[in-house]
Design a protein around this motif. Structure first.
Motif, PDB file in Angstrom:
ATOM      1  N   THR A 162     -36.230  40.618 -15.636  1.00 49.34           N
ATOM      2  CA  THR A 162     -36.765  40.621 -16.994  1.00 49.34           C
ATOM      3  C   THR A 162     -35.646  41.108 -17.892  1.00 49.34           C
ATOM      4  O   THR A 162     -35.140  42.217 -17.710  1.00 49.34           O
ATOM      5  CB  THR A 162     -37.978  41.559 -17.111  1.00 49.34           C
ATOM      6  N   ILE A 163     -35.222  40.274 -18.834  1.00 48.86           N
ATOM      7  CA  ILE A 163     -34.101  40.630 -19.706  1.00 48.86           C
ATOM      8  C   ILE A 163     -34.444  40.310 -21.154  1.00 48.86           C
ATOM      9  O   ILE A 163     -35.347  39.523 -21.422  1.00 48.86           O
ATOM     10  CB  ILE A 163     -32.805  39.897 -19.300  1.00 48.86           C
ATOM     11  N   PRO A 212     -30.634  37.642 -27.370  1.00 45.30           N
ATOM     12  CA  PRO A 212     -30.829  37.110 -28.723  1.00 45.30           C
ATOM     13  C   PRO A 212     -31.404  35.694 -28.644  1.00 45.30           C
ATOM     14  O   PRO A 212     -31.119  34.953 -27.698  1.00 45.30           O
ATOM     15  CB  PRO A 212     -29.416  37.092 -29.312  1.00 45.30           C
ATOM     16  N   GLY A 213     -32.190  35.314 -29.627  1.00 46.87           N
ATOM     17  CA  GLY A 213     -32.828  34.010 -29.641  1.00 46.87           C
ATOM     18  C   GLY A 213     -31.854  32.856 -29.495  1.00 46.87           C
ATOM     19  O   GLY A 213     -32.140  31.869 -28.823  1.00 46.87           O
ATOM     20  N   LYS A 214     -30.667  32.990 -30.093  1.00 48.92           N
ATOM     21  CA  LYS A 214     -29.695  31.902 -30.033  1.00 48.92           C
ATOM     22  C   LYS A 214     -29.091  31.725 -28.642  1.00 48.92           C
ATOM     23  O   LYS A 214     -28.560  30.669 -28.328  1.00 48.92           O
ATOM     24  CB  LYS A 214     -28.586  32.115 -31.063  1.00 48.92           C
ATOM     25  N   ALA A 215     -29.186  32.729 -27.772  1.00 50.77           N
ATOM     26  CA  ALA A 215     -28.633  32.644 -26.422  1.00 50.77           C
ATOM     27  C   ALA A 215     -29.637  32.069 -25.424  1.00 50.77           C
ATOM     28  O   ALA A 215     -29.277  31.766 -24.291  1.00 50.77           O
ATOM     29  CB  ALA A 215     -28.181  34.022 -25.963  1.00 50.77           C
ATOM     30  N   LYS A 216     -30.871  31.895 -25.858  1.00 57.66           N
ATOM     31  CA  LYS A 216     -31.945  31.455 -24.957  1.00 57.66           C
ATOM     32  C   LYS A 216     -31.618  30.143 -24.264  1.00 57.66           C
ATOM     33  O   LYS A 216     -31.728  30.037 -23.039  1.00 57.66           O
ATOM     34  CB  LYS A 216     -33.244  31.351 -25.739  1.00 57.66           C
ATOM     35  N   SER A 217     -31.201  29.138 -25.000  1.00 58.63           N
ATOM     36  CA  SER A 217     -30.968  27.824 -24.401  1.00 58.63           C
ATOM     37  C   SER A 217     -29.763  27.834 -23.464  1.00 58.63           C
ATOM     38  O   SER A 217     -29.803  27.234 -22.382  1.00 58.63           O
ATOM     39  CB  SER A 217     -30.808  26.750 -25.469  1.00 58.63           C
ATOM     40  N   LYS A 218     -28.688  28.530 -23.847  1.00 60.00           N
ATOM     41  CA  LYS A 218     -27.508  28.610 -22.973  1.00 60.00           C
ATOM     42  C   LYS A 218     -27.838  29.329 -21.675  1.00 60.00           C
ATOM     43  O   LYS A 218     -27.466  28.897 -20.586  1.00 60.00           O
ATOM     44  CB  LYS A 218     -26.357  29.334 -23.681  1.00 60.00           C
ATOM     45  N   ILE A 240     -39.430  31.364 -15.580  1.00 63.35           N
ATOM     46  CA  ILE A 240     -40.865  31.577 -15.393  1.00 63.35           C
ATOM     47  C   ILE A 240     -41.576  31.671 -16.730  1.00 63.35           C
ATOM     48  O   ILE A 240     -42.624  31.080 -16.919  1.00 63.35           O
ATOM     49  CB  ILE A 240     -41.115  32.831 -14.539  1.00 63.35           C
ATOM     50  N   SER A 241     -41.022  32.409 -17.661  1.00 62.24           N
ATOM     51  CA  SER A 241     -41.627  32.506 -18.993  1.00 62.24           C
ATOM     52  C   SER A 241     -40.580  32.931 -20.010  1.00 62.24           C
ATOM     53  O   SER A 241     -39.594  33.582 -19.672  1.00 62.24           O
ATOM     54  CB  SER A 241     -42.797  33.494 -19.009  1.00 62.24           C
ATOM     55  N   ILE A 242     -40.817  32.530 -21.243  1.00 58.42           N
ATOM     56  CA  ILE A 242     -39.988  32.947 -22.365  1.00 58.42           C
ATOM     57  C   ILE A 242     -40.939  33.540 -23.391  1.00 58.42           C
ATOM     58  O   ILE A 242     -41.859  32.871 -23.850  1.00 58.42           O
ATOM     59  CB  ILE A 242     -39.207  31.759 -22.961  1.00 58.42           C
ATOM     60  N   THR A 243     -40.734  34.820 -23.718  1.00 59.71           N
ATOM     61  CA  THR A 243     -41.626  35.528 -24.627  1.00 59.71           C
ATOM     62  C   THR A 243     -40.860  35.964 -25.866  1.00 59.71           C
ATOM     63  O   THR A 243     -39.867  36.680 -25.741  1.00 59.71           O
ATOM     64  CB  THR A 243     -42.216  36.777 -23.929  1.00 59.71           C
ATOM     65  N   GLN A 267     -44.147  39.164 -29.299  1.00 59.39           N
ATOM     66  CA  GLN A 267     -45.122  39.181 -28.209  1.00 59.39           C
ATOM     67  C   GLN A 267     -44.731  40.195 -27.146  1.00 59.39           C
ATOM     68  O   GLN A 267     -45.576  40.836 -26.556  1.00 59.39           O
ATOM     69  CB  GLN A 267     -45.258  37.796 -27.589  1.00 59.39           C
ATOM     70  N   ALA A 268     -43.421  40.339 -26.908  1.00 59.54           N
ATOM     71  CA  ALA A 268     -42.963  41.300 -25.908  1.00 59.54           C
ATOM     72  C   ALA A 268     -43.339  42.720 -26.315  1.00 59.54           C
ATOM     73  O   ALA A 268     -43.734  43.523 -25.475  1.00 59.54           O
ATOM     74  CB  ALA A 268     -41.450  41.179 -25.717  1.00 59.54           C
ATOM     75  N   SER A 269     -43.228  43.040 -27.616  1.00 61.18           N
ATOM     76  CA  SER A 269     -43.570  44.392 -28.053  1.00 61.18           C
ATOM     77  C   SER A 269     -45.076  44.636 -27.940  1.00 61.18           C
ATOM     78  O   SER A 269     -45.509  45.728 -27.607  1.00 61.18           O
ATOM     79  CB  SER A 269     -43.083  44.651 -29.474  1.00 61.18           C
ATOM     80  N   LYS A 270     -45.893  43.599 -28.193  1.00 57.94           N
ATOM     81  CA  LYS A 270     -47.334  43.742 -28.009  1.00 57.94           C
ATOM     82  C   LYS A 270     -47.659  43.974 -26.543  1.00 57.94           C
ATOM     83  O   LYS A 270     -48.486  44.810 -26.202  1.00 57.94           O
ATOM     84  CB  LYS A 270     -48.065  42.490 -28.493  1.00 57.94           C
ATOM     85  N   LYS A 271     -46.973  43.227 -25.674  1.00 60.96           N
ATOM     86  CA  LYS A 271     -47.195  43.365 -24.236  1.00 60.96           C
ATOM     87  C   LYS A 271     -46.802  44.772 -23.773  1.00 60.96           C
ATOM     88  O   LYS A 271     -47.507  45.398 -22.993  1.00 60.96           O
ATOM     89  CB  LYS A 271     -46.390  42.311 -23.482  1.00 60.96           C
TER      90      LYS A 271
END
Length: 72
Positions: free
Chosen positions: A5-6, A9-15, A28-31, A35-39
């Motif tokens: 679980t890491i 930054p949003g711009k690094a997600k696709s790379k 497995i999932s991208i949050t 949403q991560a702070s709510k979780k």
């Protein structure tokens, strides 16, 4: 296989997703951060309720207000 679980930054997600897939891994999932702070908050509430239950069952020591303010 290992699960990680890491936070990235949003711009690094696709790379990062491409690298993981290239190495034979699976996404497995991208949050999103919101949403991560709510979780995280829900997990903290669940942990607190678990502790309350254990205190009521006598499995855990309760704390006085002075214990809480002294940081014990």
């Amino acid at each position: 296989m290992t699960t990680m679980t890491i936070q990235v930054p949003g711009k690094a997600k696709s790379k990062l997703s491409a690298i993981v897939k290239e190495l034979g891994g699976e996404i497995i999932s991208i949050t999103p951060a919101k949403q991560a702070s709510k979780k995280s908050l829900l997990n903290e509430i669940k942990q607190g309720l678990k502790e309350v239950k254990e205190i009521r069952e006598g499995k855990m020591k309760s704390y006085s207000m002075s214990d809480l303010f002294d940081g014990e």
